[in-house]
Design an enzyme around this catalytic site. Structure first.
Site, PDB file in Angstrom:
ATOM      1  N   GLN A 163       0.854  -1.190   0.000  1.00 58.40           N
ATOM      2  CA  GLN A 163       0.000   0.000   0.000  1.00 58.40           C
ATOM      3  C   GLN A 163       0.891   1.241   0.000  1.00 58.40           C
ATOM      4  OE1 GLN A 163      -3.557  -0.633   2.924  1.00 58.40           O
ATOM      5  NE2 GLN A 163      -1.825  -1.793   3.727  1.00 58.40           N
ATOM      6  N   HIS A 206      -1.525   1.180  -4.452  1.00 58.65           N
ATOM      7  CA  HIS A 206      -1.966   2.565  -4.277  1.00 58.65           C
ATOM      8  C   HIS A 206      -1.069   3.551  -5.009  1.00 58.65           C
ATOM      9  CE1 HIS A 206      -4.317   1.426  -0.391  1.00 58.65           C
ATOM     10  NE2 HIS A 206      -4.947   1.090  -1.483  1.00 58.65           N
TER      11      HIS A 206
HETATM   12  C1  BV8 Z   1     -11.963   2.330  -3.329  1.00 60.63           C
HETATM   13  C2  BV8 Z   1      -2.330   6.573  -1.275  1.00 60.63           C
HETATM   14  C3  BV8 Z   1     -13.758   1.951  -4.781  1.00 60.63           C
HETATM   15  C4  BV8 Z   1      -2.252   7.974  -0.884  1.00 60.63           C
HETATM   16  C5  BV8 Z   1      -4.019   5.632   0.124  1.00 60.63           C
HETATM   17  C6  BV8 Z   1     -16.562   2.808   4.476  1.00 60.63           C
HETATM   18  C7  BV8 Z   1     -16.276   1.482   4.759  1.00 60.63           C
HETATM   19  C8  BV8 Z   1     -15.341   0.772   4.000  1.00 60.63           C
HETATM   20  C9  BV8 Z   1     -14.664   1.391   2.951  1.00 60.63           C
HETATM   21  C10 BV8 Z   1     -14.942   2.703   2.684  1.00 60.63           C
HETATM   22  C11 BV8 Z   1     -15.881   3.418   3.421  1.00 60.63           C
HETATM   23  N1  BV8 Z   1     -15.923   4.674   2.929  1.00 60.63           N
HETATM   24  C12 BV8 Z   1     -15.049   4.775   1.887  1.00 60.63           C
HETATM   25  C13 BV8 Z   1     -14.465   3.587   1.718  1.00 60.63           C
HETATM   26  C14 BV8 Z   1     -13.453   3.243   0.708  1.00 60.63           C
HETATM   27  C15 BV8 Z   1     -12.106   3.823   1.080  1.00 60.63           C
HETATM   28  C16 BV8 Z   1     -11.730   3.466   2.499  1.00 60.63           C
HETATM   29  O1  BV8 Z   1     -11.333   2.359   2.780  1.00 60.63           O
HETATM   30  N2  BV8 Z   1     -11.860   4.452   3.416  1.00 60.63           N
HETATM   31  C17 BV8 Z   1     -11.527   4.198   4.792  1.00 60.63           C
HETATM   32  C18 BV8 Z   1     -10.882   5.438   5.387  1.00 60.63           C
HETATM   33  C19 BV8 Z   1     -12.796   3.786   5.546  1.00 60.63           C
HETATM   34  N3  BV8 Z   1     -11.175   3.204   0.176  1.00 60.63           N
HETATM   35  C20 BV8 Z   1     -10.957   3.769  -1.017  1.00 60.63           C
HETATM   36  O2  BV8 Z   1     -11.434   4.811  -1.387  1.00 60.63           O
HETATM   37  C21 BV8 Z   1     -10.107   2.952  -1.968  1.00 60.63           C
HETATM   38  N4  BV8 Z   1     -10.764   2.885  -3.220  1.00 60.63           N
HETATM   39  O3  BV8 Z   1     -12.575   1.838  -2.418  1.00 60.63           O
HETATM   40  O4  BV8 Z   1     -12.435   2.414  -4.589  1.00 60.63           O
HETATM   41  C22 BV8 Z   1     -14.069   2.036  -6.200  1.00 60.63           C
HETATM   42  C23 BV8 Z   1     -14.872   1.062  -6.721  1.00 60.63           C
HETATM   43  C24 BV8 Z   1     -15.170   1.115  -8.060  1.00 60.63           C
HETATM   44  C25 BV8 Z   1     -14.665   2.134  -8.844  1.00 60.63           C
HETATM   45  C26 BV8 Z   1     -13.853   3.102  -8.303  1.00 60.63           C
HETATM   46  C27 BV8 Z   1     -13.544   3.070  -6.962  1.00 60.63           C
HETATM   47  C28 BV8 Z   1      -8.757   3.614  -2.230  1.00 60.63           C
HETATM   48  C29 BV8 Z   1      -7.972   3.678  -0.979  1.00 60.63           C
HETATM   49  C30 BV8 Z   1      -6.557   4.154  -1.286  1.00 60.63           C
HETATM   50  C31 BV8 Z   1      -6.317   5.502  -0.652  1.00 60.63           C
HETATM   51  N5  BV8 Z   1      -4.914   5.823  -0.808  1.00 60.63           N
HETATM   52  N6  BV8 Z   1      -2.731   5.865  -0.089  1.00 60.63           N
HETATM   53  C32 BV8 Z   1      -0.996   8.231  -0.123  1.00 60.63           C
HETATM   54  O5  BV8 Z   1      -0.265   7.289   0.211  1.00 60.63           O
HETATM   55  O6  BV8 Z   1      -0.804   9.411   0.136  1.00 60.63           O
HETATM   56  S1  BV8 Z   1      -4.455   5.028   1.629  1.00 60.63           S
HETATM   57  C33 BV8 Z   1      -3.144   5.118   2.732  1.00 60.63           C
HETATM   58  O7  BV8 Z   1      -3.627   4.760   4.038  1.00 60.63           O
HETATM   59  C34 BV8 Z   1      -2.082   4.063   2.500  1.00 60.63           C
HETATM   60  O8  BV8 Z   1      -1.834   3.804   1.171  1.00 60.63           O
HETATM   61  C35 BV8 Z   1      -2.591   2.844   3.183  1.00 60.63           C
HETATM   62  O9  BV8 Z   1      -3.296   2.048   2.280  1.00 60.63           O
HETATM   63  C36 BV8 Z   1      -3.655   3.362   4.092  1.00 60.63           C
HETATM   64  C37 BV8 Z   1      -3.508   2.805   5.465  1.00 60.63           C
HETATM   65  O10 BV8 Z   1      -2.269   3.129   5.928  1.00 60.63           O
HETATM   66  P1  BV8 Z   1      -1.317   2.007   6.588  1.00 60.63           P
HETATM   67  O11 BV8 Z   1      -0.338   1.600   5.550  1.00 60.63           O
HETATM   68  O12 BV8 Z   1      -2.077   0.917   7.250  1.00 60.63           O
HETATM   69  O13 BV8 Z   1      -0.620   2.941   7.624  1.00 60.63           O
HETATM   70  P2  BV8 Z   1      -1.189   3.405   9.049  1.00 60.63           P
HETATM   71  O14 BV8 Z   1      -0.415   4.584   9.489  1.00 60.63           O
HETATM   72  O15 BV8 Z   1      -2.682   3.481   8.994  1.00 60.63           O
HETATM   73  O16 BV8 Z   1      -0.811   2.160   9.977  1.00 60.63           O
HETATM   74  C38 BV8 Z   1       0.550   1.861  10.212  1.00 60.63           C
HETATM   75  C39 BV8 Z   1       0.571   0.564  10.987  1.00 60.63           C
HETATM   76  O17 BV8 Z   1       1.923   0.177  11.162  1.00 60.63           O
HETATM   77  C40 BV8 Z   1      -0.041   0.717  12.366  1.00 60.63           C
HETATM   78  O18 BV8 Z   1      -0.892  -0.396  12.616  1.00 60.63           O
HETATM   79  C41 BV8 Z   1       1.175   0.684  13.304  1.00 60.63           C
HETATM   80  O19 BV8 Z   1       0.880   0.025  14.524  1.00 60.63           O
HETATM   81  C42 BV8 Z   1       2.144  -0.145  12.524  1.00 60.63           C
HETATM   82  N7  BV8 Z   1       3.558   0.174  12.778  1.00 60.63           N
HETATM   83  C43 BV8 Z   1       4.111   1.387  13.062  1.00 60.63           C
HETATM   84  N8  BV8 Z   1       5.453   1.246  13.216  1.00 60.63           N
HETATM   85  C44 BV8 Z   1       5.736  -0.074  12.983  1.00 60.63           C
HETATM   86  C45 BV8 Z   1       4.536  -0.744  12.708  1.00 60.63           C
HETATM   87  N9  BV8 Z   1       4.483  -2.063  12.468  1.00 60.63           N
HETATM   88  C46 BV8 Z   1       5.658  -2.738  12.486  1.00 60.63           C
HETATM   89  N10 BV8 Z   1       6.859  -2.156  12.730  1.00 60.63           N
HETATM   90  C47 BV8 Z   1       6.935  -0.833  12.996  1.00 60.63           C
HETATM   91  N11 BV8 Z   1       8.126  -0.278  13.258  1.00 60.63           N
END
Ligand code: BV8
Length: 230
Positions: free
Chosen positions: A88, A106
């Site tokens: 991602q 992504h």
């Molecule tokens: C789509 C690019 C449909 C940008 C990103 C309601 C319910 C369900 C879904 C939805 C909803 N409302 C809307 C949706 C859909 C939406 C979505 O899921 N929203 C969420 C907020 C609810 N999704 C979308 O829109 C996706 N598209 O659904 O399209 C569609 C269908 C037909 C036709 C057209 C469209 C697109 C989603 C992509 C968005 N773009 N990134 C950028 O990077 O700037 S998302 C972005 O956040 C990242 O790419 C990544 O995917 C996402 C989550 O981030 P993580 O990688 O998990 O990072 P995070 O900080 O959250 O967590 C870090 C983790 O690491 C933590 O757990 C931490 O504990 C751990 N950690 C920290 N340090 C360490 C560690 N682990 C190990 N070692 C360490 N040292």
């Protein structure tokens, strides 16, 4: 032969100094998601968005892969079965750590996209609003990033791999964003064993058969050594 699908998130790059999204001080701390990671945000204020990705491209360029990236490259080189590494993340630390086949679902900071003809080319370190597309010359260059509401890349390929996986491993992702957060359920449905390697429980931790807590720089090399020894 064990077919493996791996999904990585921002947590695998954290020890390389790249901010995650949701940890405090993370990327979303200074920006609202709607303003920088949606097509509407880009429409509203393209310069804010282009500058946000320029900053991240610069941060990624000054970071180095960590032992977790290196371990996944070792797995790619030595594992006898199929391996699909889906990330991602938009940084290129997997590639710089030696992984040759990385699926950026992504998008990627190092890629630019023409919003008019969909041509892709290597992004300059600093993109500017209205950069011309080298293919169609339209001033429509944008970061090649999948924003909220946009379809992630190569979903068919990912779903096919999940249907054949014996093992699905999620590394460093909070399980907040779909469809990526739904991969564990799909893999388990098709009978794969599922492991979460994370610093803390993700939003979908209950769907994993196995969870190992710790820093990716430690848990990933240990897990890879286990898989390769078997
Ligand atoms: C789509 C690019 C449909 C940008 C990103 C309601 C319910 C369900 C879904 C939805 C909803 N409302 C809307 C949706 C859909 C939406 C979505 O899921 N929203 C969420 C907020 C609810 N999704 C979308 O829109 C996706 N598209 O659904 O399209 C569609 C269908 C037909 C036709 C057209 C469209 C697109 C989603 C992509 C968005 N773009 N990134 C950028 O990077 O700037 S998302 C972005 O956040 C990242 O790419 C990544 O995917 C996402 C989550 O981030 P993580 O990688 O998990 O990072 P995070 O900080 O959250 O967590 C870090 C983790 O690491 C933590 O757990 C931490 O504990 C751990 N950690 C920290 N340090 C360490 C560690 N682990 C190990 N070692 C360490 N040292």
């Amino acid at each position: 032969m064990t077919n493996i699908v791996i999904l990585t998130g921002a947590g695998i790059s954290a020890e390389s100094g790249i901010s995650t999204f949701r940890d405090e001080g993370g990327l979303w701390a200074n920006h609202r998601i709607e303003d920088v990671a949606t097509p509407e945000g880009f429409e509203r204020d393209p310069k804010l968005v282009v500058d946000f990705y320029n900053e991240r491209r610069a941060q990624a360029a000054t970071s180095a892969p960590n032992p977790a990236h290196d371990a996944l490259a070792r797995l790619e080189a030595e594992h006898k079965g199929d391996l699909l590494l889906v990330t991602q993340n938009v940084d290129d630390l997997h590639e710089r750590g030696g992984s040759n086949h990385v699926l950026h679902m992504h998008g990627a900071l190092n890629s630019a996209l023409c919003a008019s003809c969909e041509h892709r080319w290597p992004a300059p370190m600093k993109m500017a609003v209205g950069d011309a597309c080298p293919n169609c010359a339209a001033p429509m260059a944008r970061p090649d990033i999948v924003w909220f509401g946009e379809m992630p890349y190569q979903m068919d390929r990912i779903e096919r791999a999940l249907a054949q996986a014996d093992l699905f491993v999620a590394i460093g992702t909070s399980g907040n964003v779909y469809p990526a957060a739904g991969f564990v359920q799909m893999a388990a449905h098709y009978g794969a064993h599922t492991i979460e390697l994370n610093l803390e429980p993700s939003a979908v931790v209950s769907q994993f058969a196995e969870t190992r807590f710790g820093k990716a720089g430690e848990t990933v090399p240990a897990w890879v050594a286990e898989v390769l020894e078997i």
